[in-house]
Motif scaffolding. Structure first.
Motif, short mmCIF file in Angstrom:
data_model
loop_
_atom_site.label_atom_id
_atom_site.label_comp_id
_atom_site.label_asym_id
_atom_site.label_seq_id
_atom_site.Cartn_x
_atom_site.Cartn_y
_atom_site.Cartn_z
N GLY A 70 0.80 -1.22 0.00
CA GLY A 70 0.00 0.00 0.00
C GLY A 70 0.83 1.27 0.00
N ILE A 71 2.04 1.19 0.51
CA ILE A 71 2.91 2.36 0.57
C ILE A 71 3.29 2.87 -0.83
CG2 ILE A 71 5.12 1.15 0.69
CD1 ILE A 71 4.14 4.12 2.88
N ALA A 72 3.11 2.03 -1.85
CA ALA A 72 3.56 2.37 -3.21
C ALA A 72 2.47 2.95 -4.10
CB ALA A 72 4.16 1.12 -3.87
N VAL A 73 1.32 3.29 -3.56
CA VAL A 73 0.21 3.70 -4.42
C VAL A 73 0.12 5.20 -4.71
CG1 VAL A 73 -1.16 1.71 -3.71
CG2 VAL A 73 -1.52 3.91 -2.58
N LEU A 74 1.01 5.99 -4.15
CA LEU A 74 0.91 7.43 -4.35
C LEU A 74 1.05 7.82 -5.82
CD1 LEU A 74 0.50 10.18 -3.01
CD2 LEU A 74 2.96 10.30 -2.65
N GLN A 75 2.02 7.28 -6.51
CA GLN A 75 2.23 7.66 -7.90
C GLN A 75 1.05 7.24 -8.80
OE1 GLN A 75 3.39 5.87 -10.93
NE2 GLN A 75 3.53 7.81 -12.01
N PRO A 76 0.52 6.03 -8.68
CA PRO A 76 -0.68 5.72 -9.48
C PRO A 76 -1.87 6.63 -9.15
CG PRO A 76 0.31 3.70 -8.69
CD PRO A 76 1.03 4.84 -8.01
N LEU A 77 -2.04 6.96 -7.88
CA LEU A 77 -3.14 7.86 -7.52
C LEU A 77 -2.93 9.24 -8.13
CD1 LEU A 77 -3.86 7.00 -3.78
CD2 LEU A 77 -5.39 6.71 -5.74
N ARG A 90 -12.80 11.68 -9.12
CA ARG A 90 -12.04 12.63 -8.31
C ARG A 90 -12.30 12.42 -6.82
NH1 ARG A 90 -12.80 18.37 -11.57
NH2 ARG A 90 -11.59 17.82 -13.43
N ASP A 91 -13.55 12.19 -6.46
CA ASP A 91 -13.90 11.94 -5.06
C ASP A 91 -13.22 10.68 -4.54
OD1 ASP A 91 -15.50 14.20 -5.12
OD2 ASP A 91 -17.38 13.07 -5.37
N SER A 92 -13.21 9.63 -5.35
CA SER A 92 -12.56 8.37 -4.94
C SER A 92 -11.07 8.59 -4.72
CB SER A 92 -12.77 7.29 -5.99
OG SER A 92 -14.12 6.92 -6.08
N ILE A 93 -10.43 9.31 -5.63
CA ILE A 93 -9.00 9.58 -5.50
C ILE A 93 -8.72 10.41 -4.27
CG2 ILE A 93 -7.08 10.84 -6.57
CD1 ILE A 93 -8.36 9.85 -9.30
N ASN A 94 -9.53 11.42 -4.02
CA ASN A 94 -9.37 12.26 -2.83
C ASN A 94 -9.49 11.42 -1.57
OD1 ASN A 94 -8.92 14.96 -1.87
ND2 ASN A 94 -11.01 14.89 -1.09
N THR A 95 -10.49 10.53 -1.52
CA THR A 95 -10.69 9.66 -0.35
C THR A 95 -9.52 8.71 -0.16
OG1 THR A 95 -13.09 9.80 -0.57
CG2 THR A 95 -12.22 7.93 0.67
N LEU A 96 -9.05 8.11 -1.25
CA LEU A 96 -7.90 7.20 -1.16
C LEU A 96 -6.65 7.93 -0.68
CD1 LEU A 96 -8.55 5.14 -4.40
CD2 LEU A 96 -8.48 4.20 -2.07
N CYS A 112 0.13 16.05 -2.77
CA CYS A 112 -0.48 15.49 -3.97
C CYS A 112 -1.96 15.89 -4.03
CB CYS A 112 -0.33 13.97 -3.96
SG CYS A 112 -1.12 13.12 -5.33
N ARG A 113 -2.65 15.68 -2.94
CA ARG A 113 -4.08 16.00 -2.88
C ARG A 113 -4.31 17.50 -3.12
NH1 ARG A 113 -7.35 16.86 1.26
NH2 ARG A 113 -5.72 16.46 2.78
N SER A 114 -3.48 18.33 -2.53
CA SER A 114 -3.59 19.78 -2.71
C SER A 114 -3.37 20.16 -4.17
CB SER A 114 -2.59 20.49 -1.80
OG SER A 114 -2.62 21.87 -2.03
N PHE A 115 -2.33 19.59 -4.79
CA PHE A 115 -2.06 19.88 -6.20
C PHE A 115 -3.23 19.45 -7.08
CE2 PHE A 115 -0.72 18.56 -10.42
CZ PHE A 115 -0.19 19.74 -10.91
N LEU A 116 -3.75 18.25 -6.85
CA LEU A 116 -4.86 17.75 -7.66
C LEU A 116 -6.09 18.64 -7.52
CD1 LEU A 116 -4.53 13.89 -7.19
CD2 LEU A 116 -3.99 15.24 -9.24
N GLN A 117 -6.39 19.07 -6.29
CA GLN A 117 -7.53 19.95 -6.09
C GLN A 117 -7.35 21.27 -6.84
OE1 GLN A 117 -7.70 19.90 -1.82
NE2 GLN A 117 -9.05 18.11 -1.78
N ASP A 118 -6.14 21.81 -6.82
CA ASP A 118 -5.86 23.04 -7.58
C ASP A 118 -5.99 22.79 -9.08
OD1 ASP A 118 -5.36 24.43 -5.24
OD2 ASP A 118 -3.18 24.30 -5.41
N LEU A 119 -5.46 21.67 -9.56
CA LEU A 119 -5.53 21.33 -10.98
C LEU A 119 -6.98 21.16 -11.42
CD1 LEU A 119 -4.04 20.53 -13.64
CD2 LEU A 119 -4.12 18.16 -12.80
N TRP A 120 -7.76 20.43 -10.63
CA TRP A 120 -9.17 20.23 -10.97
C TRP A 120 -9.91 21.57 -11.00
CZ3 TRP A 120 -9.57 15.89 -6.80
CH2 TRP A 120 -8.95 14.72 -7.29
N ALA A 121 -9.65 22.42 -10.01
CA ALA A 121 -10.31 23.73 -9.96
C ALA A 121 -9.92 24.57 -11.18
CB ALA A 121 -9.95 24.46 -8.67
#
Length: 142
Positions: A70-77, A90-96, A112-121
């Motif tokens: 599980g420690i290796a899932v950041l890059q795929p997410l 997007r919600d699933s990725i944010n939750t994961l 990562c989550r912060s960057f994705l939220q900015d990118l999505w916005a």
């Protein structure tokens, strides 16, 4: 041929998780090919199929409080998040990512989550529904 390794319980779960994470990385490679080589948009069915495969695989991984795949899932997410165009994805990725961050306390997950939220916005604000603006082209703007 079927080989019995005599694995039980958590050992079998960890082995299954390794295979599941490996499948997620295969789809990361496909996303890179689709976006960078074939220049497909984020909304292309091939890209979205791989995004959904990544999410579904990572949803099957058990995040344990000990060394585990599980420690290796950041890059795929991150990759799936950069190409996710649908709200539920997007919600699933944010939750994961939140689960990952809470389990392992890694600041990378929060970043990562912060960057994705900015990118999505940014994409939503500019009506870039096809994700024509690639994440790597805007990374320096944040």
């Amino acid at each position: 041929y079927e080989i019995s390794l005599g694995l039980v319980g958590s050992e079998m779960c960890i082995r299954d998780s390794f295979a599941t994470v490996d499948e997620a990385f295969h789809h990361v490679a496909l996303v890179q090919i689709y976006r960078r080589i074939l220049n497909l948009t984020s909304t292309d069915p091939l890209v979205q199929s791989s995004v959904k495969h990544i999410i579904s695989r990572i949803c099957k991984v058990r995040f344990l409080g000990e060394p585990c795949p599980g420690i290796a899932v950041l890059q795929p997410l991150f990759t799936a998040g950069c190409e996710a165009s649908a709200g539920p994805d997007r919600d699933s990725i944010n939750t994961l990512l939140l689960n990952f961050e809470h389990r392992y306390g890694m600041g990378n997950a929060r970043n990562c989550r912060s960057f994705l939220q900015d990118l999505w916005a940014m994409r939503d604000k500019s009506d870039d529904v096809e994700g024509k603006t690639r994440w790597d082209k805007v990374m320096g703007k944040f």
